[in-house]
Enzyme design. Structure first.
Site, PDB file in Angstrom:
ATOM      1  N   GLY A  29       0.792  -1.218   0.000  1.00  0.00           N
ATOM      2  CA  GLY A  29       0.000   0.000   0.000  1.00  0.00           C
ATOM      3  C   GLY A  29       0.827   1.271   0.000  1.00  0.00           C
ATOM      4  O   GLY A  29       0.291   2.354  -0.187  1.00  0.00           O
ATOM      5  N   CYS A 238     -27.826  -9.281 -16.494  1.00  0.00           N
ATOM      6  CA  CYS A 238     -27.185  -8.914 -17.755  1.00  0.00           C
ATOM      7  C   CYS A 238     -28.125  -9.274 -18.909  1.00  0.00           C
ATOM      8  O   CYS A 238     -28.672 -10.378 -18.960  1.00  0.00           O
ATOM      9  CB  CYS A 238     -25.858  -9.655 -17.901  1.00  0.00           C
ATOM     10  SG  CYS A 238     -25.132  -9.504 -19.558  1.00  0.00           S
ATOM     11  N   CYS A 241     -26.142 -12.308 -20.937  1.00  0.00           N
ATOM     12  CA  CYS A 241     -25.876 -13.625 -20.361  1.00  0.00           C
ATOM     13  C   CYS A 241     -26.727 -13.918 -19.137  1.00  0.00           C
ATOM     14  O   CYS A 241     -26.672 -14.999 -18.580  1.00  0.00           O
ATOM     15  CB  CYS A 241     -24.388 -13.770 -20.020  1.00  0.00           C
ATOM     16  SG  CYS A 241     -23.906 -12.841 -18.545  1.00  0.00           S
ATOM     17  N   CYS A 263     -22.966  -7.055 -18.959  1.00  0.00           N
ATOM     18  CA  CYS A 263     -21.752  -7.219 -18.180  1.00  0.00           C
ATOM     19  C   CYS A 263     -20.683  -6.261 -18.694  1.00  0.00           C
ATOM     20  O   CYS A 263     -20.466  -6.140 -19.903  1.00  0.00           O
ATOM     21  CB  CYS A 263     -21.198  -8.637 -18.318  1.00  0.00           C
ATOM     22  SG  CYS A 263     -22.183  -9.893 -17.511  1.00  0.00           S
ATOM     23  N   CYS A 269     -18.850 -12.385 -19.681  1.00  0.00           N
ATOM     24  CA  CYS A 269     -20.142 -12.469 -20.345  1.00  0.00           C
ATOM     25  C   CYS A 269     -20.081 -13.502 -21.483  1.00  0.00           C
ATOM     26  O   CYS A 269     -20.945 -14.378 -21.591  1.00  0.00           O
ATOM     27  CB  CYS A 269     -20.510 -11.090 -20.889  1.00  0.00           C
ATOM     28  SG  CYS A 269     -22.250 -10.908 -21.321  1.00  0.00           S
TER      29      CYS A 269
END
Lengths: 283, 233, 262
Positions: A29, A238, A241, A263, A269
């Site tokens: 980080g 979606c 899909c 998606c 997808c």
């Protein structure tokens, strides 16, 4: 391609970047400065991510590049082609087949494995920059882990909107120590960073910073006890899909208000549709 | 036999005016004064003999130059001459009250709060302090509508009564009164006399400067005479 | 005979010296601040009073000498030998600093509530509701109505801004507050209200204050003790009313006699 070193950057530069990466991995980080080079594309187009990718790419790697989750947008296509030509590495659009995935603004829906590396393109690495303009002061705040100011921002959101209204680039604490910008990924993706088996590297070219989240490292979104972090997702399946667990893009289909949700992760997808098709044929 | 509460030994005070080429003005010398519980002593002597200076020196408002100022504070004798400022503030809070001729307060604060503060500083609850302040102000004939106002715009007599209320409400064992009745009418003078008598009855030692003869005769147990010192050139 | 006052000082200056080139801003300053008392530092511009405040609070470093702070457990700390994180933490918790210009301390783009809550969040408060409750309480203490909690400071008047700065400081129950001309630059009526507020808050909450002011009347109303500075030196110190009514030092006599009477 002749006239260029493998993966465009010269070996000295790669070595310098690798040293920065090693340090970044050692201090999860923490933003490590590095000598970003001029790249053959403008700042803001992923120069940081490309340099990190160039420094870690080996001849056997398989590279996937996504932009907002899609493999087929200009930025993704050109970066993929850039490495195909300068390094001659294999490329793919399949998340499961890639060893290195460079991304702008998304994390793939398919969970990543320990033998994969995710490289983020980062525009603004300093999460406190918008709140505290002084670089010296933000460095001091990181050094002393004084992050009360970031909570002031969250407080202001709740006071103003009734909830924390950060929908992307949601500030996270890495390994319980450093406050980090996860790059402008949607808040929806933030939980995927937590204890991810894959190594996550972040490159900011213009700001000349590299940082990292090593595998299986704690990444926690900042929040309040009485206003915990919550996932926000468009309340639709979606349209292509049918997935109900993926991050959706809203697509306008005509100029009469027609729209659909699909998606954002094109590979996810497509894979789901392939499977559904295969199952349909088998039936 | 009453117990002494305040005693000075060889108290001396002079002023050095650095802005007037260092002129030195002696005002008090060898003051030996004793004040016992339940008595009221009034300072006498022509004006300019240092009556006010003595009062202010006793209260610590002026810095004593020589000698001692002994006060009975929480059962012990403490010397206020050259004492730590914190000790002086503590003695002022708990033991030594002072009613000056001038009212010096934070602007904007209501009369009632100014008087009540003398009690809250010593731990009395705010509600009780305000209630007692109201009673005290009414006793001094300060009508209720004035209580909510800051005293800055009051007349001289009204301001003096606010000062008196603040001085008497604390119940300090030793009380210094600097011309408490100077700008009061007869009715209010009587109210002050009654307050002084009550305080004496409850054992308060009082030292006063009182110029009006009827009041002085009404409250003084004895006089303490000050003689003028020759100013040194 | 005089019973010793057993408690220990909160803050002590020991022979502080600081020069800016040939100018001696602090020339051997000793001072003591006791718990719960208000100590005024007065003097003209350039007398070193603000420098003393900055050195005492660790914002500036002396060339020589020490500033000693005693924490609630009674341990003494040399302010300038303290590690930076500890000093910063002190400034956010046990200490407060009230600047003459509230814009120097407040975050002008953050709501009043966020400004007050920042110190709490810096200390690890993570419950929005209780942070907000505390903010409302502190705003009320400085006579700012609770319905202003979500307003930005830029919509506040000068006096309100100063009160907001004080509320921000009060969030964490400080024991010691440094004030640099807290009533400077305000209209007199606003100044009076602020003086009243500071006085009652300090008395009620038992806060010790180091107050720098060039205004002798402000010192008289707020401070129990006073310290008169000139050319980086303390020329006189003592009970506020004694120093102002019976000044001993030539400079103090000049200072007091130069005040306009209203």
């Amino acid at each position: 391609m002749s006239g260029y070193n493998f993966a465009y950057l010269d070996e000295q530069t790669k070595r310098m970047i690798r040293r920065a990466i090693l340090k970044a991995v050692a201090i999860p980080g923490h933003q490590v400065p590095f000598g970003a080079r001029e790249m053959p594309l403008p700042y803001g187009w992923g120069t940081g991510g490309i340099q990190v990718t160039a420094a870690i790419l080996g001849q056997d790697d398989v590279l996937k590049v996504i932009d907002q989750g899609a493999d087929d947008t200009t930025n993704a296509v050109s970066i993929r082609r850039f490495f195909a030509r300068t390094a001659g590495v294999a490329t793919t659009t399949r998340t499961t087949k890639a060893t290195v995935i460079q991304t702008r603004h998304r994390i793939p829906e398919t969970p990543l494995r320990a033998d994969q590396i995710l490289v983020y393109q980062v525009p603004l690495p300093e999460p406190l920059a918008k709140l505290e303009p002084s670089r010296a002061e933000t460095r001091q705040m990181h050094a002393l882990a004084e992050y009360g100011l970031m909570h002031v921002k969250l407080y202001e959101d709740i006071a103003r909107f009734g909830h924390i209204a950060i929908s992307y680039d949601y500030p996270v604490m890495v390994n319980g120590r450093y406050l980090m910008s996860p790059s402008p990924i949607p808040a929806f993706d933030t939980p995927k960073m937590h204890r991810m088996p894959a190594l996550q590297l972040f490159g900011a070219g213009r700001e000349k910073r590299i940082y990292a989240v090593p595998p299986f490292t704690s990444v926690r979104p900042l929040d309040f006890d009485d206003h915990p972090f919550r996932l926000i997702r468009a309340p639709h399946p979606c349209a292509l899909c049918g997935a109900r667990d993926s991050y959706l893009d809203e697509v306008l289909t005509d100029d009469r208000g027609g729209r659909m949700f699909v998606c954002s992760d094109t590979d996810y997808c497509a894979s789901r549709r392939d499977i559904a098709e295969a199952a349909g044929e088998a039936a | 036999m009453s117990a002494p509460l305040l005693r000075t030994e060889g108290l001396a005070k002079s002023f050095t005016l650095h802005l007037q080429k260092g002129t030195r003005i002696p005002v008090l010398r060898d003051i030996d004064l004793t004040l016992t519980a339940g008595e009221c002593v009034v300072l006498s002597g022509p004006s300019g003999t240092g009556k006010s200076t003595l009062m202010r020196s006793l209260y610590g408002n002026y810095r004593a130059e020589g000698g001692r100022i002994l006060a009975r504070h929480r059962g012990d004798w403490v010397d206020l001459a050259g004492a730590d400022p914190r000790l002086v503030l503590e003695v002022r809070r708990d033991t030594l009250g002072y009613v000056s001729q001038f009212l010096r307060v934070v602007p904007r604060v209501s009369t009632l709060e100014i008087v009540a503060e003398a009690l809250t500083l010593r731990g009395t609850s705010h509600d009780e302090a305000v209630e007692r302040a109201r009673t005290m102000l009414l006793r001094l004939n300060l009508p209720e509508p004035l209580h909510a106002l800051p005293p800055a715009t009051f007349s001289g007599g009204e301001q003096q009564r606010v000062n008196l209320a603040r001085g008497f409400i604390g119940g300090h064992p030793i009380l210094l009164l600097d011309e408490p009745t100077a700008s009061l009418d007869a009715d209010n003078r009587d109210a002050v006399v009654a307050l002084v008598r009550e305080a004496k009855a409850s054992g308060t030692a009082i030292l006063g400067i009182v110029h009006d003869t009827p009041t002085r005769d009404a409250i003084a147990d004895r006089l303490f005479h000050l003689t003028p010192l020759q100013a040194a050139a | 005979m005089n019973a010793p006052l057993l408690d220990a000082p909160l803050l002590e200056a020991r022979d502080l010296r600081l020069s800016f080139g040939s100018i001696r801003a602090l020339d051997g300053v000793n001072a003591t601040l006791w718990p719960g008392e208000v100590l005024a530092i007065v003097g003209e511009s350039g007398s070193g009073k603000t420098t003393l405040l900055n050195v005492l609070s660790g914002r500036a470093r002396p060339d020589m000498g020490q500033a000693i702070y005693r924490d609630p457990e009674g341990a003494a700390h040399d302010v300038h030998a303290m590690p930076a994180p500890q000093l910063r933490a002190l400034h956010r918790s046990d200490w407060g600093f009230v600047h003459q210009n509230p814009r120097d301390a407040l975050r002008m783009g953050v709501s009043a509530g966020g400004n007050v809550g920042e110190r709490l969040m810096a200390q690890g408060a993570r419950h929005y509701g209780s942070i907000r409750d505390t903010a409302i309480d502190r705003l009320r203490q400085v006579e700012i109505s609770a319905d202003r909690i979500d307003d930005l400071p830029r919509t506040f008047s000068g006096g309100m801004l100063q009160r907001l700065q004080i509320a921000r400081t009060l969030a964490t129950h400080p024991r010691l507050v440094f004030m640099d001309e807290p009533t400077g630059g305000l209209d007199v009526s606003v100044q009076a209200r602020l003086l009243d507020l500071i006085r009652s808050l300090v008395a009620r909450l038992g806060i010790a204050v180091v107050l720098v002011t060039h205004d002798i009347a402000v010192a008289r109303l707020l401070a129990g003790r006073i310290l008169v500075m000139r050319h980086g030196q303390v020329v006189e110190t003592g009970l506020t009313d004694q120093v102002l009514d019976d000044p001993q030092h030539p400079y103090t006599q000049l200072l007091v006699s130069s005040v306009l009477q209203a």
